[in-house]
Design an enzyme around this catalytic site. Structure first.
Site, PDB file in Angstrom:
ATOM      1  N   LEU A 120       0.867  -1.168   0.000  1.00  0.00           N
ATOM      2  CA  LEU A 120       0.000   0.000   0.000  1.00  0.00           C
ATOM      3  C   LEU A 120       0.905   1.219   0.000  1.00  0.00           C
ATOM      4  O   LEU A 120       1.965   1.217   0.632  1.00  0.00           O
ATOM      5  CB  LEU A 120      -0.903   0.019   1.240  1.00  0.00           C
ATOM      6  CG  LEU A 120      -1.987  -1.060   1.342  1.00  0.00           C
ATOM      7  CD1 LEU A 120      -2.735  -0.921   2.666  1.00  0.00           C
ATOM      8  CD2 LEU A 120      -2.958  -0.979   0.188  1.00  0.00           C
ATOM      9  N   ASP A 121       0.492   2.281  -0.689  1.00  0.00           N
ATOM     10  CA  ASP A 121       1.284   3.507  -0.704  1.00  0.00           C
ATOM     11  C   ASP A 121       1.495   4.021   0.716  1.00  0.00           C
ATOM     12  O   ASP A 121       0.703   3.743   1.621  1.00  0.00           O
ATOM     13  CB  ASP A 121       0.580   4.590  -1.533  1.00  0.00           C
ATOM     14  CG  ASP A 121       0.446   4.194  -2.993  1.00  0.00           C
ATOM     15  OD1 ASP A 121       1.233   3.349  -3.457  1.00  0.00           O
ATOM     16  OD2 ASP A 121      -0.453   4.733  -3.665  1.00  0.00           O
ATOM     17  N   LYS A 122       2.536   4.804   0.902  1.00  0.00           N
ATOM     18  CA  LYS A 122       2.864   5.336   2.226  1.00  0.00           C
ATOM     19  C   LYS A 122       1.691   6.089   2.845  1.00  0.00           C
ATOM     20  O   LYS A 122       1.448   6.005   4.046  1.00  0.00           O
ATOM     21  CB  LYS A 122       4.092   6.245   2.112  1.00  0.00           C
ATOM     22  CG  LYS A 122       4.581   6.817   3.427  1.00  0.00           C
ATOM     23  CD  LYS A 122       5.833   7.659   3.213  1.00  0.00           C
ATOM     24  CE  LYS A 122       6.283   8.316   4.514  1.00  0.00           C
ATOM     25  NZ  LYS A 122       7.500   9.155   4.325  1.00  0.00           N
ATOM     26  N   THR A 160      -1.507   5.592   2.166  1.00  0.00           N
ATOM     27  CA  THR A 160      -2.738   4.809   2.096  1.00  0.00           C
ATOM     28  C   THR A 160      -2.885   3.960   3.349  1.00  0.00           C
ATOM     29  O   THR A 160      -1.912   3.387   3.842  1.00  0.00           O
ATOM     30  CB  THR A 160      -2.738   3.908   0.842  1.00  0.00           C
ATOM     31  OG1 THR A 160      -2.678   4.724  -0.314  1.00  0.00           O
ATOM     32  CG2 THR A 160      -3.992   3.051   0.777  1.00  0.00           C
ATOM     33  N   HIS A 216       0.315   3.124  -7.803  1.00  0.00           N
ATOM     34  CA  HIS A 216      -0.638   4.221  -7.569  1.00  0.00           C
ATOM     35  C   HIS A 216      -1.910   4.069  -8.417  1.00  0.00           C
ATOM     36  O   HIS A 216      -2.471   5.063  -8.881  1.00  0.00           O
ATOM     37  CB  HIS A 216      -0.003   5.584  -7.885  1.00  0.00           C
ATOM     38  CG  HIS A 216       1.104   5.984  -6.964  1.00  0.00           C
ATOM     39  ND1 HIS A 216       1.071   5.774  -5.602  1.00  0.00           N
ATOM     40  CD2 HIS A 216       2.285   6.607  -7.218  1.00  0.00           C
ATOM     41  CE1 HIS A 216       2.176   6.244  -5.054  1.00  0.00           C
ATOM     42  NE2 HIS A 216       2.934   6.743  -6.007  1.00  0.00           N
TER      43      HIS A 216
END
Length: 251
Positions: free
Chosen positions: A97-99, A101, A187
């Site tokens: 997961l993105d930082k 998110t 993303h």
């Protein structure tokens, strides 16, 4: 076996054997190199019965600001959130997961299961809740169902968009949505909305395949999967909905 489970270094365990603290089937161990069968032998350390596990499966509610990695030179990682009890198992996040998110992230040391969940050929669904800057509507639903072209020319697989709310009174308009995708490009959710002229301002993953984010877990909290959850992930018919080991620990 005991070193793998985190009961000490080999030298620590040699001392424990010398002090008579380790027993196998009720008999004190005299050789720390003794061969054992974890499935058949009863092993105790200082009177505590040892339960051997090759794999662990952790459901984490990932907070923002933490990276989906096992180590990082600048930021805290999801592994840093775990108790030292899990250090010997060398768990890793399944996907990322993105930082910025939040939400559901599975951590395990079961490489086969991780591969099956991440393989593009398996088409494992992932559902996200998002707050979006812009009025999300029917045109966006149809675009996502057809597949949208991202900024690098890649056309996404069909995705299911559900609009929860759309406030057009405020400027700019704001929407709340749920989006289900079957791939995991870099993303991707943010870029999909960017492709239709909108901007994601908050993102949380709420499911991965049959696994749902546990609402009882606060940000940064985790627990082991229940037997039923694990069997669903493995594609097995579930016969037991009982808790996994240490379900209520580490919250």
């Amino acid at each position: 076996m005991l070193a793998h489970l985190g009961y000490g270094s080999r030298s620590d365990l040699k001392k424990a054997v010398k002090n008579g603290l380790i027993e196998v089937n009720g008999i004190r161990v005299k050789d720390s190199g003794m061969q054992v069968d974890p499935e058949q032998d009863e092993i105790t350390v200082s009177g505590e019965k040892i339960v051997y596990r090759e794999f662990v499966y952790l459901l984490l509610n990932k907070p923002q600001g933490v990276v989906s990695a096992t180590e990082d030179n600048r930021d805290r990682t999801v592994v840093d959130l775990l108790s030292e009890a899990y250090a010997p198992f060398d768990v890793f996040p399944v996907g990322r997961l993105d930082k910025d998110t939040e939400g559901l992230l599975l951590l395990t040391n079961d490489g086969k299961l991780a591969h099956n969940l991440l393989s593009p050929r398996k088409h494992v669904s992932k559902t996200y809740y998002a707050k979006v800057e812009g009025a999300v509507g029917e045109n966006d639903k149809q675009a996502f169902e057809a597949g949208v072209e991202l900024d690098d020319g890649y056309v996404t697989m069909p995705a299911q968009l559900r609009v929860l709310t759309c406030d057009i009174i405020v400027d700019p308009p704001r929407s709340e949505i749920e989006l289900t995708i079957q791939e995991g490009k870099f993303h991707q959710v943010k870029r999909m909305f960017q492709a239709v002229g909108k901007r994601v301002v908050y993102l949380k993953r709420i499911s991965m395949g049959p696994l749902q984010l546990d609402p009882a877990l606060g940000l940064g909290e985790y627990r082991e999967l229940t037997r039923e959850e694990l069997e669903l992930l493995q594609g097995k018919p579930s016969h037991d909905s009982g808790p996994g080991v240490d379900d209520d620990l580490h919250k």
